[in-house]
Design a protein around this motif. Structure first.
Motif, PDB file in Angstrom:
ATOM      1  N   MET A   1       0.818  -1.061  -0.122  1.00 43.76           N
ATOM      2  CA  MET A   1       0.174   0.220  -0.149  1.00 43.76           C
ATOM      3  C   MET A   1       0.757   1.123   0.015  1.00 43.76           C
ATOM      4  O   MET A   1       1.858   1.303   0.665  1.00 43.76           O
ATOM      5  N   ALA A   2       0.642   2.196  -0.909  1.00 42.63           N
ATOM      6  CA  ALA A   2       1.109   3.407  -0.906  1.00 42.63           C
ATOM      7  C   ALA A   2       0.498   4.574  -0.529  1.00 42.63           C
ATOM      8  O   ALA A   2      -0.873   4.634  -0.688  1.00 42.63           O
ATOM      9  N   LYS A   3       0.603   5.609   0.241  1.00 41.78           N
ATOM     10  CA  LYS A   3      -0.209   6.632   0.774  1.00 41.78           C
ATOM     11  C   LYS A   3       0.640   7.728   1.167  1.00 41.78           C
ATOM     12  O   LYS A   3       1.669   7.717   1.119  1.00 41.78           O
ATOM     13  N   ASN A   4       0.089   9.102   1.328  1.00 44.78           N
ATOM     14  CA  ASN A   4       0.605  10.357   1.619  1.00 44.78           C
ATOM     15  C   ASN A   4       1.467  10.043   3.129  1.00 44.78           C
ATOM     16  O   ASN A   4       0.831   9.506   3.962  1.00 44.78           O
ATOM     17  N   LYS A   5       2.552  10.518   3.143  1.00 45.00           N
ATOM     18  CA  LYS A   5       3.194  10.371   4.402  1.00 45.00           C
ATOM     19  C   LYS A   5       2.411  10.903   5.616  1.00 45.00           C
ATOM     20  O   LYS A   5       2.611  10.618   6.677  1.00 45.00           O
ATOM     21  N   ASN A   6       1.966  12.147   5.456  1.00 36.34           N
ATOM     22  CA  ASN A   6       1.118  12.768   6.180  1.00 36.34           C
ATOM     23  C   ASN A   6      -0.120  11.929   7.070  1.00 36.34           C
ATOM     24  O   ASN A   6      -0.596  12.275   7.942  1.00 36.34           O
TER      25      ASN A   6
ATOM     26  N   ALA B   1      10.722   3.143   9.553  1.00 38.54           N
ATOM     27  CA  ALA B   1      12.113   3.255   8.919  1.00 38.54           C
ATOM     28  C   ALA B   1      12.023   3.192   7.351  1.00 38.54           C
ATOM     29  O   ALA B   1      12.484   1.933   6.895  1.00 38.54           O
ATOM     30  N   TYR B   2      11.764   4.169   6.895  1.00 41.74           N
ATOM     31  CA  TYR B   2      11.454   4.284   5.226  1.00 41.74           C
ATOM     32  C   TYR B   2      12.531   3.674   4.569  1.00 41.74           C
ATOM     33  O   TYR B   2      13.543   4.407   4.705  1.00 41.74           O
ATOM     34  N   GLY B   3      12.573   2.658   3.607  1.00 40.99           N
ATOM     35  CA  GLY B   3      13.683   2.613   2.566  1.00 40.99           C
ATOM     36  C   GLY B   3      14.721   1.623   3.340  1.00 40.99           C
ATOM     37  O   GLY B   3      15.593   1.109   2.942  1.00 40.99           O
ATOM     38  N   TYR B   4      14.822   1.628   4.641  1.00 41.43           N
ATOM     39  CA  TYR B   4      15.995   0.628   5.467  1.00 41.43           C
ATOM     40  C   TYR B   4      15.509  -0.266   6.312  1.00 41.43           C
ATOM     41  O   TYR B   4      16.350  -0.730   7.098  1.00 41.43           O
ATOM     42  N   GLN B   5      14.148  -0.589   6.101  1.00 43.22           N
ATOM     43  CA  GLN B   5      13.518  -1.846   7.222  1.00 43.22           C
ATOM     44  C   GLN B   5      14.569  -3.047   6.703  1.00 43.22           C
ATOM     45  O   GLN B   5      14.952  -3.273   5.483  1.00 43.22           O
ATOM     46  N   LYS B   6      14.727  -3.892   7.517  1.00 48.13           N
ATOM     47  CA  LYS B   6      15.239  -5.158   7.279  1.00 48.13           C
ATOM     48  C   LYS B   6      14.265  -5.967   6.156  1.00 48.13           C
ATOM     49  O   LYS B   6      13.219  -6.096   6.579  1.00 48.13           O
ATOM     50  N   LEU B   7      14.918  -6.471   5.155  1.00 47.95           N
ATOM     51  CA  LEU B   7      14.095  -7.229   4.052  1.00 47.95           C
ATOM     52  C   LEU B   7      13.411  -8.632   4.701  1.00 47.95           C
ATOM     53  O   LEU B   7      14.167  -9.342   5.046  1.00 47.95           O
ATOM     54  N   LYS B   8      12.064  -8.336   4.425  1.00 52.86           N
ATOM     55  CA  LYS B   8      11.510 -10.008   4.881  1.00 52.86           C
ATOM     56  C   LYS B   8      11.242 -10.693   3.772  1.00 52.86           C
ATOM     57  O   LYS B   8      11.389 -10.013   2.657  1.00 52.86           O
ATOM     58  N   GLU B   9      10.984 -11.952   3.982  1.00 54.27           N
ATOM     59  CA  GLU B   9      10.609 -12.698   2.975  1.00 54.27           C
ATOM     60  C   GLU B   9       9.397 -12.315   2.437  1.00 54.27           C
ATOM     61  O   GLU B   9       8.506 -12.097   3.078  1.00 54.27           O
TER      62      GLU B   9
ATOM     63  N   GLY C   1      -6.721   6.396  -5.047  1.00 55.00           N
ATOM     64  CA  GLY C   1      -6.753   5.005  -4.680  1.00 55.00           C
ATOM     65  C   GLY C   1      -5.277   4.536  -4.164  1.00 55.00           C
ATOM     66  O   GLY C   1      -4.311   4.880  -4.775  1.00 55.00           O
ATOM     67  N   GLU C   2      -5.499   3.747  -2.999  1.00 53.81           N
ATOM     68  CA  GLU C   2      -4.295   2.829  -2.524  1.00 53.81           C
ATOM     69  C   GLU C   2      -3.779   1.805  -3.663  1.00 53.81           C
ATOM     70  O   GLU C   2      -4.580   1.275  -4.229  1.00 53.81           O
ATOM     71  N   TRP C   3      -2.320   2.064  -3.800  1.00 55.99           N
ATOM     72  CA  TRP C   3      -1.825   1.271  -4.703  1.00 55.99           C
ATOM     73  C   TRP C   3      -0.385   0.325  -4.208  1.00 55.99           C
ATOM     74  O   TRP C   3      -0.030   0.717  -3.453  1.00 55.99           O
ATOM     75  N   ASP C   4      -0.261  -0.798  -4.910  1.00 56.35           N
ATOM     76  CA  ASP C   4       0.984  -1.561  -4.634  1.00 56.35           C
ATOM     77  C   ASP C   4       1.802  -1.181  -5.551  1.00 56.35           C
ATOM     78  O   ASP C   4       3.119  -1.665  -5.264  1.00 56.35           O
ATOM     79  N   PHE C   5       1.627  -0.900  -6.801  1.00 59.99           N
ATOM     80  CA  PHE C   5       2.534  -0.913  -8.095  1.00 59.99           C
ATOM     81  C   PHE C   5       2.070   0.343  -8.750  1.00 59.99           C
ATOM     82  O   PHE C   5       1.068   0.485  -9.087  1.00 59.99           O
ATOM     83  N   TYR C   6       3.221   1.046  -8.939  1.00 61.35           N
ATOM     84  CA  TYR C   6       2.835   2.391  -9.846  1.00 61.35           C
ATOM     85  C   TYR C   6       3.858   2.549 -10.963  1.00 61.35           C
ATOM     86  O   TYR C   6       5.032   2.895 -10.779  1.00 61.35           O
ATOM     87  N   TRP C   7       3.312   2.272 -12.371  1.00 61.24           N
ATOM     88  CA  TRP C   7       4.335   2.637 -13.254  1.00 61.24           C
ATOM     89  C   TRP C   7       4.210   4.101 -13.713  1.00 61.24           C
ATOM     90  O   TRP C   7       3.191   4.641 -14.359  1.00 61.24           O
ATOM     91  N   CYS C   8       4.998   5.041 -12.939  1.00 61.59           N
ATOM     92  CA  CYS C   8       4.895   6.490 -12.873  1.00 61.59           C
ATOM     93  C   CYS C   8       5.722   7.220 -13.934  1.00 61.59           C
ATOM     94  O   CYS C   8       6.473   6.610 -14.436  1.00 61.59           O
TER      95      CYS C   8
ATOM     96  N   ASP D   1       4.725   0.968   1.604  1.00 56.55           N
ATOM     97  CA  ASP D   1       4.598  -0.370   2.514  1.00 56.55           C
ATOM     98  C   ASP D   1       5.848  -1.161   1.865  1.00 56.55           C
ATOM     99  O   ASP D   1       6.515  -1.018   0.914  1.00 56.55           O
ATOM    100  N   GLU D   2       6.374  -2.198   2.721  1.00 55.80           N
ATOM    101  CA  GLU D   2       7.415  -3.199   2.449  1.00 55.80           C
ATOM    102  C   GLU D   2       7.277  -3.468   0.783  1.00 55.80           C
ATOM    103  O   GLU D   2       8.352  -3.582   0.039  1.00 55.80           O
ATOM    104  N   HIS D   3       6.113  -4.026   0.464  1.00 54.36           N
ATOM    105  CA  HIS D   3       6.122  -4.635  -0.956  1.00 54.36           C
ATOM    106  C   HIS D   3       5.938  -3.622  -2.013  1.00 54.36           C
ATOM    107  O   HIS D   3       5.897  -4.286  -3.190  1.00 54.36           O
ATOM    108  N   VAL D   4       5.582  -2.554  -1.636  1.00 55.85           N
ATOM    109  CA  VAL D   4       5.459  -1.619  -2.813  1.00 55.85           C
ATOM    110  C   VAL D   4       6.618  -1.195  -3.911  1.00 55.85           C
ATOM    111  O   VAL D   4       7.548  -1.187  -3.375  1.00 55.85           O
TER     112      VAL D   4
END
Length: 435
Positions: free
Chosen positions: A1-6, A12-20, A54-61, A76-79
């Motif tokens: 899910m992607a949304k405005n930070k506000n 820990a955006y961008g630096y979280q430990k990679l999960k499976e 709308g909230e999205w998981d993948f964006y070809w921007c 989120d992690e998977h976006v």
């Protein structure tokens, strides 16, 4: 899910430990383009298009969205999105030259002059107007040589011109090359002045360049894939240096060539890269062609390494680059530019099919569905050419040759039997999921 930070805590955006990554049944996507990529996304099983906010998981921007919104969007992690934050370090004509020059100096310091010559694949280039005096000095050393001026941030051949007289550049500098809609602006548009390759390799008397696709999934560590398909783009008019003002002779961009009076949209101006490789092999022999394509591999890797430390390597980002390569009469490849948004609009049915294959396989590697192990060396038409080091064609991930017989895992211009390979790749995964 992607949304405005506000809208919520950033974490820990961008630096979280990679999960499976867990398999996802439904992927919500957005797409800023209305060409081949939108067709492919809409046809992909389990993918659902979302509109507006709308909230999205993948964006070809597009890059303008990235510039305005990336820093204000929580992901989120998977976006995943299709550009790196500062992609322009590789794709703006002035920045890539700056980064390649710096990288060459670094290699010379660390590994010597001979190793540094492996970076000598871009023509002598000066940023204008900031390096104008350096350019003039070089210009006067080689009177009569042809130069080409390119705006640093435009595409499709817009704003390009060739010249042999300093007067042309003095005039350009004087009026700041402002277009009608820039007349009120005080800032002069930046250009690069580049030594024009006067001895291009010709086929049927016509100039061409190659469009090659490289997919980067990460810069730290560097992980890059090379696509087997690509194409040669031909000019519509026979090559000559006697008319440097004729864009139909000197520029191979489809956007330019399709405006030629005798352009045939059915025939187009393209060869598939497999046909080009076969032509060269028949004319020069397999060994010579292998050397040429290995030198092109060197261009892809060295150019990516030159920006590796300056690109912001965010795990949510990937990028499909379009490399433009020119080959001269000595069969030396030259890097012309790298495109962050290579055209995905098809100029013919064959072109549409190529871009469909390319984009489908790009999405397979991005793997929103979570089906891959991460150890694959080939996925569809893509071959893994660099994975924090060179990838061997042999089984396993051999980084260095044991007996001098190292062969890179690249197959540009070879047969792209992607359907067969994908069937083999996803069959065991499908079986595992059933169990």
């Amino acid at each position: 899910m992607a949304k405005n930070k506000n809208a919520g805590h950033r974490g820990a955006y961008g630096y979280q430990k990679l999960k499976e990554r867990e398999p996802r049944a439904c992927i919500r996507f957005k797409c800023a383009l209305t060409n081949t990529i939108l067709d492919i996304l809409r046809r992909r099983p389990g993918w659902v298009e979302v509109k507006e906010e709308g909230e999205w998981d993948f964006y070809w921007c597009d890059v303008s969205w990235l510039r305005e919104n990336f820093d204000h969007t929580y992901m989120d992690e998977h976006v995943r999105i299709c550009h790196f934050r500062n992609h322009y370090e590789l794709t703006r004509k002035n920045y890539i030259v700056k980064n390649l020059k710096r990288f060459r100096k670094q290699i010379e310091r660390e590994a010597g002059k001979l190793e540094a010559t492996k970076c000598d694949f871009f023509p002598k280039t000066f940023e204008m107007p900031s390096e104008y005096h350096l350019f003039v000095e070089e210009f006067r050393k080689n009177p009569g040589m042809t130069w080409i001026m390119k705006p640093v941030a435009r595409s499709q051949g817009r704003g390009i011109f060739l010249f042999r007289k300093l007067k042309d550049v003095i005039d350009w500098r004087k009026d700041g090359v402002r277009t009608d809609d820039q007349k009120d602006e005080t800032q002069v548009e930046n250009y690069v002045a580049q030594c024009y390759i006067e001895n291009p390799y010709l086929i049927g008397g016509r100039k061409f360049d190659l469009r090659v696709y490289v997919l980067v999934m990460s810069y730290i560590p560097l992980k890059a894939w090379l696509y087997r398909d690509g194409f040669a783009r031909f000019s519509n008019t026979r090559f000559t240096l006697s008319s440097i003002d004729d864009h139909y002779v000197h520029l191979t961009n489809v956007a330019v060539q399709k405006t030629a009076p005798d352009y045939d949209p059915e025939k187009g101006c393209k060869w598939m890269i497999q046909r080009f490789r076969q032509y060269l092999t028949a004319k020069h022999g397999a060994e010579v062609v292998e050397t040429l394509f290995a030198e092109m591999d060197n261009i892809f890797i060295k150019s990516l390494q030159s920006v590796q430390k300056v690109i912001i390597s965010d795990k949510h980002c990937f990028e499909l680059y379009g490399y433009d390569i020119l080959i001269d009469q000595d069969l030396k490849p030259w890097l012309l530019e790298v495109n962050a948004s290579p055209s995905l609009t098809a100029s013919s049915q064959e072109d549409y099919e190529l871009k469909c294959r390319l984009l489908k396989d790009t999405l397979h590697i991005v793997d929103m569905e979570g089906r891959l192990t991460g150890k694959e060396k080939r996925i569809g038409g893509f071959d893994l050419m660099w994975n924090d080091g060179p990838v061997s064609r042999a089984e396993g991930n051999v980084d260095t040759p044991v007996n001098g017989s190292f062969m890179a895992n690249t197959h540009l211009g070879y047969n792209n039997d992607r359907k067969k390979q994908l069937k083999q790749l996803f069959k065991p995964l499908h079986t595992q999921q059933k169990v």
